[in-house]
Design a protein around this motif. Structure first.
Motif, PDB file in Angstrom:
ATOM      1  N   ALA A 114       0.893  -1.009   0.010  1.00  0.00           N
ATOM      2  CA  ALA A 114       0.054   0.185   0.194  1.00  0.00           C
ATOM      3  C   ALA A 114       0.876   1.204   0.104  1.00  0.00           C
ATOM      4  N   LEU A 115       2.197   1.398   0.764  1.00  0.00           N
ATOM      5  CA  LEU A 115       2.812   2.498   0.877  1.00  0.00           C
ATOM      6  C   LEU A 115       4.178   2.290   0.250  1.00  0.00           C
ATOM      7  N   ARG A 116       4.538   3.374  -0.571  1.00  0.00           N
ATOM      8  CA  ARG A 116       5.929   3.450  -1.066  1.00  0.00           C
ATOM      9  C   ARG A 116       6.692   4.661  -1.061  1.00  0.00           C
ATOM     10  N   LEU A 117       7.567   4.732  -1.338  1.00  0.00           N
ATOM     11  CA  LEU A 117       8.782   6.104  -1.118  1.00  0.00           C
ATOM     12  C   LEU A 117       8.664   7.019  -2.359  1.00  0.00           C
ATOM     13  N   ARG A 118       8.517   8.146  -2.392  1.00  0.00           N
ATOM     14  CA  ARG A 118       8.817   8.922  -3.738  1.00  0.00           C
ATOM     15  C   ARG A 118      10.430   9.165  -3.708  1.00  0.00           C
ATOM     16  N   LYS A 119      10.831   9.429  -4.833  1.00  0.00           N
ATOM     17  CA  LYS A 119      12.430   9.043  -5.178  1.00  0.00           C
ATOM     18  C   LYS A 119      13.001  10.342  -4.343  1.00  0.00           C
ATOM     19  N   GLU A 120      12.502  11.790  -4.276  1.00  0.00           N
ATOM     20  CA  GLU A 120      13.115  12.562  -3.582  1.00  0.00           C
ATOM     21  C   GLU A 120      13.451  12.480  -2.134  1.00  0.00           C
ATOM     22  N   PHE A 121      12.620  11.794  -1.612  1.00  0.00           N
ATOM     23  CA  PHE A 121      12.841  11.253  -0.172  1.00  0.00           C
ATOM     24  C   PHE A 121      13.989  10.328  -0.074  1.00  0.00           C
ATOM     25  N   VAL A 122      14.121   9.432  -1.113  1.00  0.00           N
ATOM     26  CA  VAL A 122      14.984   8.366  -1.099  1.00  0.00           C
ATOM     27  C   VAL A 122      16.549   8.758  -1.404  1.00  0.00           C
ATOM     28  N   GLU A 123      16.512  10.000  -2.174  1.00  0.00           N
ATOM     29  CA  GLU A 123      17.698  10.561  -2.567  1.00  0.00           C
ATOM     30  C   GLU A 123      18.483  11.402  -1.407  1.00  0.00           C
ATOM     31  N   LEU A 124      17.571  11.677  -0.119  1.00  0.00           N
ATOM     32  CA  LEU A 124      17.912  12.334   0.897  1.00  0.00           C
ATOM     33  C   LEU A 124      19.075  11.333   1.601  1.00  0.00           C
ATOM     34  N   PHE A 125      19.049   9.968   1.283  1.00  0.00           N
ATOM     35  CA  PHE A 125      19.868   9.064   2.128  1.00  0.00           C
ATOM     36  C   PHE A 125      20.909   8.588   1.118  1.00  0.00           C
TER      37      PHE A 125
ATOM     38  N   TYR B 154      25.151   7.870   4.739  1.00  0.00           N
ATOM     39  CA  TYR B 154      23.918   7.169   5.202  1.00  0.00           C
ATOM     40  C   TYR B 154      23.657   5.725   4.808  1.00  0.00           C
ATOM     41  N   ASN B 155      24.672   5.004   4.659  1.00  0.00           N
ATOM     42  CA  ASN B 155      24.442   3.571   4.189  1.00  0.00           C
ATOM     43  C   ASN B 155      24.237   2.828   5.666  1.00  0.00           C
ATOM     44  N   SER B 156      25.003   3.390   6.797  1.00  0.00           N
ATOM     45  CA  SER B 156      24.942   2.843   8.021  1.00  0.00           C
ATOM     46  C   SER B 156      23.896   3.473   9.065  1.00  0.00           C
ATOM     47  N   ASP B 157      23.463   4.660   8.421  1.00  0.00           N
ATOM     48  CA  ASP B 157      22.482   5.399   9.299  1.00  0.00           C
ATOM     49  C   ASP B 157      21.459   4.718   9.534  1.00  0.00           C
ATOM     50  N   THR B 158      20.815   4.406  10.909  1.00  0.00           N
ATOM     51  CA  THR B 158      19.870   3.645  11.332  1.00  0.00           C
ATOM     52  C   THR B 158      18.565   4.205  11.083  1.00  0.00           C
ATOM     53  N   ARG B 159      18.527   5.519  10.532  1.00  0.00           N
ATOM     54  CA  ARG B 159      17.194   6.142  10.253  1.00  0.00           C
ATOM     55  C   ARG B 159      16.822   5.886   8.859  1.00  0.00           C
TER      56      ARG B 159
ATOM     57  N   THR C 231      24.862  10.721  16.213  1.00  0.00           N
ATOM     58  CA  THR C 231      25.517   9.753  16.949  1.00  0.00           C
ATOM     59  C   THR C 231      24.570   8.659  17.207  1.00  0.00           C
ATOM     60  N   ARG C 232      23.462   9.152  17.534  1.00  0.00           N
ATOM     61  CA  ARG C 232      22.366   8.172  17.921  1.00  0.00           C
ATOM     62  C   ARG C 232      21.974   7.041  16.878  1.00  0.00           C
ATOM     63  N   ALA C 233      21.876   7.827  15.574  1.00  0.00           N
ATOM     64  CA  ALA C 233      21.775   7.182  14.373  1.00  0.00           C
ATOM     65  C   ALA C 233      22.868   6.421  13.763  1.00  0.00           C
ATOM     66  N   LYS C 234      23.945   6.307  14.418  1.00  0.00           N
ATOM     67  CA  LYS C 234      25.115   5.641  13.830  1.00  0.00           C
ATOM     68  C   LYS C 234      25.622   6.398  12.490  1.00  0.00           C
TER      69      LYS C 234
END
Length: 536
Positions: A343-354, A359-364, A448-451
């Protein structure tokens, strides 16, 4: 079972109250017809009834109807278009650049996510109506707890002392509803307990709503519980401070005035209130976020409980909706293996923020790409677009919530991480009183919390462009994005476009009038003092 302010015990009471309300679409002010239609004097012979009545006001933030999670007490609206947290999520997040909903035959969703809504959209009507129900319930609670009525009923001194706090909480919930009306619509039907029942409500504009919310929250501060001192799910001083910080951060949008210093003042109050970041980012979005390390980060939750408060609210939607059509990953999230089938997916603009190594190891970053394309050229194709595993029905200690559809995960309406980011933004926009060392410390603490390895940022690294992107990385799918984009001048116009903005595959410019939602047609008919917003 959660040890919370037990709205499960007042579900029946909440629903009885609703039937005593005028709840048709002809009158979404929804004020009580008569005091005794609501609750007879026998109800108040037990002094615990006052707390139960207050719980009914809170209950409107989670519950929707009398016959289980699929029912709605607002005529003409189903549970999916009238649950407070869900419609808030749709209006603040689905309308922007992070989320896509696959099933566009669901009433109103197509129009919201393509930015082509109108005054008859059921989701818009649901938000307008549900918020006014909270206002009506709060007004009724305040009418039933005047000094005169308490004296007449011979209420004990101990209970009277508690009711002072209860009244402050009811006023806070009312002020919060008016805050969202101010933000989303710029207008509201305005009533308080001082208005005679069945009188026509006034219509307040943004300036009037701002002044009321500000003055009301300041007036009740002393009567609210200290931060972290109230039962889970109940409001405290911290919630009042958070709403004040929010209205001051957005004051230029709301009333054309700079109040960033005031925003900083209230951010500092919150930060000094004893709150602390959860040990892990994920703890904020798990089934035990009422008792795990997130309990000191979440300033105010919308309660979700798989047994007693079953509803199609935001966390149930996001956990079930996050199950991919290809991945069938629901078991890991604590719901049915297939969930809601993509039902839910991501728009590419949000994906590109990571994008990028840091951001590969960012836990967010809980994005799942797999064999999927980042582009969504056909919204109905559930195999297009990446998916997200931010919310789950899993517990931090292992195991899952009690139900495989209706999750135990509370929705974190306000949390400390947001305050850290508001503190930095208010400083960058010219507010005075921030400590630059604290500012960088707060941002680096989140990193730091997000590694995230980039956790030694200096003041030179932090500007407004960084803040708007970091807010999306930290607070995505938490019902803030539309408000943020408007404040940054990126929601309307064409200087920032995203997939399907304005119904264009790659996005098109939006008119400035879309910064406000329309007043629902049904509400205009019921109150001639309301005026339709420009452009509708």
């Amino acid at each position: 079972m959660k040890k919370i302010f037990k709205i499960e015990k007042i579900a029946a009471l909440f629903l009885v109250m609703v039937f005593a309300m005028s709840s048709c679409t002809k009158d979404l002010d929804i004020t009580p017809k008569d005091d005794q239609d609501l609750l007879g004097e026998d109800f108040f012979k037990d002094e615990t009834s006052y707390k139960r009545l207050l719980a009914g006001v809170y209950g409107n933030l989670s519950l929707t109807g009398v016959d289980g999670p699929g029912s709605s007490n607002i005529d003409g609206l189903d549970a999916g278009t009238s649950q407070f947290g869900r419609v808030l999520l749709y209006l603040q997040t689905l309308s922007a650049d992070q989320m896509i909903w696959s099933y566009e035959n669901d009433p109103g969703t197509r129009e919201i996510q393509r930015n082509i809504w109108n005054a008859n959209d059921p989701i818009i009507l649901g938000m307008f109506g549900r918020s006014h129900v909270t206002i009506a319930f709060a007004n009724n609670f305040l009418r039933e707890t005047t000094d005169a009525k308490l004296t007449e009923r011979n209420v004990s001194a101990t209970t009277k002392t508690e009711i002072v706090k209860y009244r402050a909480e009811a006023r806070l919930l009312r002020a919060m509803s008016y805050y969202y009306m101010m933000d989303l619509f710029g207008q509201a039907n305005f009533t308080t307990e001082e208005d005679a029942i069945n009188t026509s409500p006034k219509a307040y504009d943004r300036t009037q709503l701002f002044e009321f919310v500000e003055s009301e929250l300041i007036a009740i501060e002393a009567d609210l519980a200290d931060p972290l001192a109230n039962e889970h799910g109940r409001a405290s001083k911290g919630v009042a401070w958070m709403i004040l910080a929010k209205i001051y951060l957005n004051a230029e949008v709301y009333i054309g005035q700079d109040k960033y210093t005031e925003c900083l003042d209230y951010c500092k109050k919150i930060i000094s209130g004893g709150y602390a970041l959860a040990a892990e980012y994920s703890h904020n979005f798990m089934a035990d976020n009422d008792i795990n390390s997130a309990k000191n980060e979440i300033i105010f939750p919308l309660i979700s409980d798989g047994t007693f408060t079953q509803n199609f609210g935001p966390t149930t939607v996001m956990v079930n909706g996050s199950v991919g059509s290809l991945e069938v990953n629901g078991a890991a999230l604590g719901v049915g293996a297939g969930g809601w089938g993509g039902a839910l997916r991501l728009r590419k603009e949000f994906v590109e923020l990571f994008d990028g190594g840091i951001y590969n190891s960012d836990t967010r970053n809980t994005i799942i790409s797999g064999t999927r394309s980042k582009e969504i050229t056909d919204i109905s194709n559930k195999d297009q677009g990446y998916i997200l595993e931010k919310y789950s029905n899993a517990k931090s200690t292992g195991g899952f919530g009690v139900d495989q559809t209706f999750v135990d995960t509370d929705f974190p309406l306000f949390r400390l991480a947001d305050v850290y980011l508001m503190y930095a933004e208010a400083h960058l926009r010219g507010g005075t009183g921030a400590n630059p060392t604290d500012l960088t410390g707060f941002i680096n603490e989140l990193r730091t919390r997000a590694k995230n390895p980039q956790n030694n940022l200096t003041i030179a690294d932090i500007n407004l462009d960084f803040i708007i992107d970091e807010r999306s990385r930290e607070l995505h799918w938490e019902a803030h994005r539309r408000q943020d984009l408007i404040r940054f001048g990126r929601f309307t116009g064409g200087n920032y476009n995203w997939a399907w903005k304005g119904n264009g595959t790659n996005g098109i410019a939006l008119p400035a009038t879309l910064k406000l939602y329309p007043i629902p047609s049904a509400s205009l008919k019921s109150n001639p003092e309301l005026k339709q917003n420009d452009g509708y």
